[in-house]
Design a protein around this motif. Structure first.
Motif, PDB file in Angstrom:
ATOM      1  N   MET A 116      -9.766   0.507 -14.012  1.00 51.16           N
ATOM      2  CA  MET A 116     -10.843   0.470 -13.020  1.00 51.16           C
ATOM      3  C   MET A 116     -11.031   1.833 -12.353  1.00 51.16           C
ATOM      4  O   MET A 116     -12.132   2.281 -12.121  1.00 51.16           O
ATOM      5  CB  MET A 116     -10.559  -0.613 -11.990  1.00 51.16           C
TER       6      MET A 116
ATOM      7  N   PHE B 214      -5.960  10.303  -3.467  1.00 52.92           N
ATOM      8  CA  PHE B 214      -5.433  11.315  -2.555  1.00 52.92           C
ATOM      9  C   PHE B 214      -4.660  12.321  -3.385  1.00 52.92           C
ATOM     10  O   PHE B 214      -3.656  11.980  -3.987  1.00 52.92           O
ATOM     11  CB  PHE B 214      -4.524  10.667  -1.515  1.00 52.92           C
TER      12      PHE B 214
ATOM     13  N   ALA C 119      -1.724   8.933  -4.287  1.00 53.51           N
ATOM     14  CA  ALA C 119      -2.027   7.555  -3.874  1.00 53.51           C
ATOM     15  C   ALA C 119      -3.491   7.270  -4.143  1.00 53.51           C
ATOM     16  O   ALA C 119      -4.312   8.196  -4.231  1.00 53.51           O
ATOM     17  CB  ALA C 119      -1.731   7.368  -2.388  1.00 53.51           C
ATOM     18  N   LEU C 120      -3.806   5.980  -4.321  1.00 56.30           N
ATOM     19  CA  LEU C 120      -5.195   5.543  -4.333  1.00 56.30           C
ATOM     20  C   LEU C 120      -5.392   4.772  -3.048  1.00 56.30           C
ATOM     21  O   LEU C 120      -4.571   3.929  -2.702  1.00 56.30           O
ATOM     22  CB  LEU C 120      -5.481   4.637  -5.526  1.00 56.30           C
ATOM     23  N   GLY C 121      -6.483   5.043  -2.365  1.00 54.27           N
ATOM     24  CA  GLY C 121      -6.664   4.310  -1.116  1.00 54.27           C
ATOM     25  C   GLY C 121      -7.925   4.700  -0.417  1.00 54.27           C
ATOM     26  O   GLY C 121      -8.694   5.509  -0.954  1.00 54.27           O
ATOM     27  N   PHE C 122      -8.136   4.129   0.742  1.00 55.99           N
ATOM     28  CA  PHE C 122      -9.322   4.350   1.560  1.00 55.99           C
ATOM     29  C   PHE C 122     -10.517   3.613   0.975  1.00 55.99           C
ATOM     30  O   PHE C 122     -11.206   2.899   1.681  1.00 55.99           O
ATOM     31  CB  PHE C 122      -9.600   5.851   1.710  1.00 55.99           C
ATOM     32  N   ALA C 123     -10.763   3.774  -0.331  1.00 54.56           N
ATOM     33  CA  ALA C 123     -11.833   3.040  -1.023  1.00 54.56           C
ATOM     34  C   ALA C 123     -11.372   2.880  -2.473  1.00 54.56           C
ATOM     35  O   ALA C 123     -10.513   3.638  -2.922  1.00 54.56           O
ATOM     36  CB  ALA C 123     -13.130   3.832  -0.948  1.00 54.56           C
ATOM     37  N   PRO C 124     -11.918   1.910  -3.217  1.00 58.70           N
ATOM     38  CA  PRO C 124     -11.485   1.727  -4.609  1.00 58.70           C
ATOM     39  C   PRO C 124     -11.636   3.025  -5.400  1.00 58.70           C
ATOM     40  O   PRO C 124     -12.720   3.597  -5.451  1.00 58.70           O
ATOM     41  CB  PRO C 124     -12.424   0.648  -5.142  1.00 58.70           C
ATOM     42  N   GLY C 125     -10.549   3.480  -6.002  1.00 62.42           N
ATOM     43  CA  GLY C 125     -10.589   4.656  -6.847  1.00 62.42           C
ATOM     44  C   GLY C 125     -10.566   5.979  -6.095  1.00 62.42           C
ATOM     45  O   GLY C 125     -10.670   7.037  -6.711  1.00 62.42           O
TER      46      GLY C 125
ATOM     47  N   ARG D  74     -15.182  -1.615 -11.877  1.00 61.74           N
ATOM     48  CA  ARG D  74     -14.282  -2.749 -12.059  1.00 61.74           C
ATOM     49  C   ARG D  74     -14.425  -3.386 -13.435  1.00 61.74           C
ATOM     50  O   ARG D  74     -13.594  -4.185 -13.841  1.00 61.74           O
ATOM     51  CB  ARG D  74     -14.486  -3.781 -10.962  1.00 61.74           C
ATOM     52  N   HIS D  75     -15.498  -3.035 -14.176  1.00 62.37           N
ATOM     53  CA  HIS D  75     -15.678  -3.582 -15.518  1.00 62.37           C
ATOM     54  C   HIS D  75     -14.939  -2.754 -16.567  1.00 62.37           C
ATOM     55  O   HIS D  75     -14.855  -3.151 -17.708  1.00 62.37           O
ATOM     56  CB  HIS D  75     -17.171  -3.665 -15.859  1.00 62.37           C
TER      57      HIS D  75
ATOM     58  N   VAL E 199       0.853  -1.188   0.000  1.00 60.48           N
ATOM     59  CA  VAL E 199       0.000   0.000   0.000  1.00 60.48           C
ATOM     60  C   VAL E 199       0.890   1.239   0.000  1.00 60.48           C
ATOM     61  O   VAL E 199       1.339   1.698   1.053  1.00 60.48           O
ATOM     62  CB  VAL E 199      -0.950   0.015   1.219  1.00 60.48           C
ATOM     63  N   PRO E 200       1.153   1.786  -1.204  1.00 60.80           N
ATOM     64  CA  PRO E 200       1.956   3.010  -1.266  1.00 60.80           C
ATOM     65  C   PRO E 200       1.120   4.214  -0.894  1.00 60.80           C
ATOM     66  O   PRO E 200      -0.085   4.242  -1.121  1.00 60.80           O
ATOM     67  CB  PRO E 200       2.379   3.086  -2.741  1.00 60.80           C
ATOM     68  N   SER E 201       1.763   5.199  -0.281  1.00 58.39           N
ATOM     69  CA  SER E 201       1.093   6.464   0.000  1.00 58.39           C
ATOM     70  C   SER E 201       2.093   7.612  -0.140  1.00 58.39           C
ATOM     71  O   SER E 201       3.190   7.411  -0.637  1.00 58.39           O
ATOM     72  CB  SER E 201       0.444   6.417   1.374  1.00 58.39           C
TER      73      SER E 201
ATOM     74  N   PHE F 162     -14.887   4.862 -10.040  1.00 57.77           N
ATOM     75  CA  PHE F 162     -14.383   3.480 -10.029  1.00 57.77           C
ATOM     76  C   PHE F 162     -15.410   2.554 -10.657  1.00 57.77           C
ATOM     77  O   PHE F 162     -16.594   2.629 -10.361  1.00 57.77           O
ATOM     78  CB  PHE F 162     -14.091   3.010  -8.601  1.00 57.77           C
TER      79      PHE F 162
END
Lengths: 315, 235
Positions: free
Chosen positions: B203, B142, B133-139, B198-199, B49-51, B196
């Protein structure tokens, strides 16, 4: 015999929350996708073990109860974890054992007598298409579960089994007695102290490890809030960073939140440390209002405890 | 860069702290470390998990002891050099409807700074942000860095339910919530963009390294783009 997945159980009454869970979704957290998976690894693993499934098979996580499932064929199942007042055609059934259902029989769950989450495993594993490598159902992210879209079980849904058991039903198998926790007891939870622990005041550290913490009703698969003395740290808001399972974060209101399987991947509140995986499992069975105690645990002890836990489970 | 620190993140995890403050120049170091960890840990690697300033490395505790994992990180760090492809990322725009009905913290933030709503919105839209960064929830991207005049702490108690598309700020960061979730950031408005899916091939609409501009739109334009105007209280 057909080799494809077949319907095993039909949902005839939905409860507050039930979803398929496996060991979790890994390798995608850099996209912000959460871990998911059974919040009580201990009960989930034993349920799969009783029906001969390898580590990682999807089992049904039933939270609180309320669910009714009707068998559409002869089934061998195992039920572990919380006692949610389960019955077969109205006859009481205690957890931590295998059970057989004949076509038409109804397995029902009432309400928690102890614990919060029961795990129902089936020989061969529940069938679902893996989504991003896992069958873990995460409603918030619309990923995984029985339908691949993370929806919780509703009336009319069916649970399928990958490879129905062909052999005659074995005799009843039970989990060893010493492996069945009494979830009503106040429990001591091992916490591996983190790098920011020095930023908390001496008084707050004393309180953290001496107070009895009350499990708050605002708790779910993302996290469990603990109510007790206000904890203060010198750290304000941090730069957001990756958060591990069991991280105990303390927002400005001073009330800790233990982050569980469906947690955010990144966050910025100061942390006391990280609960061990088994402490997370045990906490996930605490009902709102129950009390827990936090106890510092060295990393090597956590490692030894986890390896011992994993020994009985193959794969 | 200070000497990197390897911090305890519980069983099966180490958090590598490379920097103390947010800076675009951190990005190539964090991405290089993530790539190096993939080869150094091989099958024992569970997640990265990069930030902004850190990389959380999760490994399989059945395959490695904490000490073994820490030693692998130390050898990776000893040889670490930044990635050269810092120019990566594309230009993206986020249309935003700024309005108190979908951005309930807008008036409070403006009052506290003795600014009008328009001035506050102008401060939020004048910067081209970088996705760290991407994080906390999909897509959930930050993005930074916010004009210092907009800097605001997270809410003392997170909201249990922040609507999808909510555009928000916290500290020197800004983002938009791709789906309904709890959240402690200050809400300014809402975007109609699907962040976001996923299809989709990509994504996440926003990717690490992207340069992002917020474009204020009217309620009518927001609706035309498929936005949901349900006020926070009713959502």
């Amino acid at each position: 015999m057909s080799s494809g997945p077949v319907v095993a159980l039909d949902v005839i009454k939905a409860g507050p929350l039930a979803s398929l869970q496996d060991a979790g979704r890994f390798g995608v957290r850099h996209l912000g996708i959460t871990q998911g998976g059974a919040v009580d690894l201990h009960a989930w693993a034993w349920a799969n073990q009783l029906v001969g499934n390898a580590w990682g098979a999807a089992a049904l996580e039933v939270t609180f109860g309320g669910l009714q499932l009707q068998a559409s064929r002869d089934l061998t199942l195992a039920l572990c974890g919380a006692d949610l007042g389960a019955t077969i055609d109205g006859v009481a059934l205690s957890p931590w054992r295998t059970l057989q259902l004949a076509p038409g029989q109804v397995l029902g769950f009432a309400a928690p007598r102890q614990g919060m989450r029961a795990y129902l495993a089936i020989a061969g594993g529940f069938h679902a298409e893996p989504v991003l490598g896992s069958r873990a159902g995460v409603a918030r992210e619309a990923l995984g579960g029985h339908d691949g879209e993370g929806r919780q079980l509703a009336v009319g849904d069916a649970l399928r089994v990958s490879t129905p058991a062909q052999s005659p039903a074995p005799s009843v198998l039970e989990v060893p007695r010493e492996q069945r926790p009494d979830y009503r007891q106040t429990v001591v939870l091992g916490l591996v102290p983190g790098a920011q622990i020095g930023a908390f005041s001496g008084r707050s550290l004393f309180d953290a490890f001496n107070a009895e913490w009350t499990v708050d009703s605002r708790s779910d698969r993302m996290g469990i809030r603990l109510a007790g003395p206000v904890l203060n740290s010198e750290v304000g808001n941090l730069v957001s960073e990756g958060i591990a399972l069991g991280a105990v974060q303390v927002p400005p209101d001073g009330q800790p939140i233990v982050l569980l399987n469906d947690r955010q991947t990144i966050g910025g509140y100061p942390r006391l440390g990280t609960l061990t995986p088994l402490a997370c499992s045990r906490l996930a069975q605490c009902q709102p209002g129950q009390t827990v105690i936090l106890k510092p645990q060295p990393l090597d002890r956590a490692q030894a405890e986890y390896r011992t836990f994993r020994k009985p489970f193959a794969g | 860069m200070n000497a990197p620190r390897i911090e305890n993140a519980g069983l099966g995890g180490w958090l590598v702290r490379l920097f103390d403050t947010i800076d675009e120049a951190n990005l190539p170091w964090v991405t290089a470390l993530a790539r190096q960890c993939e080869s150094a840990f091989g099958p024992a690697l569970v997640d990265l998990v990069p930030s902004y300033t850190t990389l959380l490395v999760q490994y399989d505790p059945l395959m490695l002891t904490p000490d073994q994992a820490q030693r692998r990180l130390q050898s990776v760090l000893a040889e670490l050099a930044p990635d050269e492809s810092d120019a990566s990322g594309s230009e993206k725009e986020l249309p935003v409807w700024y309005d108190p009905s979908v951005g309930p913290d807008l008036p409070t933030l403006a009052d506290a700074r003795a600014l009008g709503l328009e001035q506050l919105v102008a401060l939020h839209t004048q910067t081209t942000y970088r996705v760290f960064a991407l994080g906390f929830a999909p897509g959930f991207a930050f993005m930074g860095s916010l004009d210092p005049r907009l800097e605001a702490p997270r809410l003392a108690t997170p909201r249990p339910r922040v609507p999808r598309g909510s555009v928000a700020i916290a500290g020197r960061q800004t983002s938009a919530y791709p789906a309904v979730s709890p959240g402690g950031w200050n809400l300014l408005g809402r975007t109609p963009v699907t962040l976001f899916d996923r299809h989709r091939h990509e994504m996440s609409y926003l990717q690490v390294g992207d340069r992002v501009r917020m474009v204020p739109v009217s309620r009518e334009e927001f609706l035309r783009l498929g936005g949901d105007t349900t006020p926070l209280e009713a959502s």
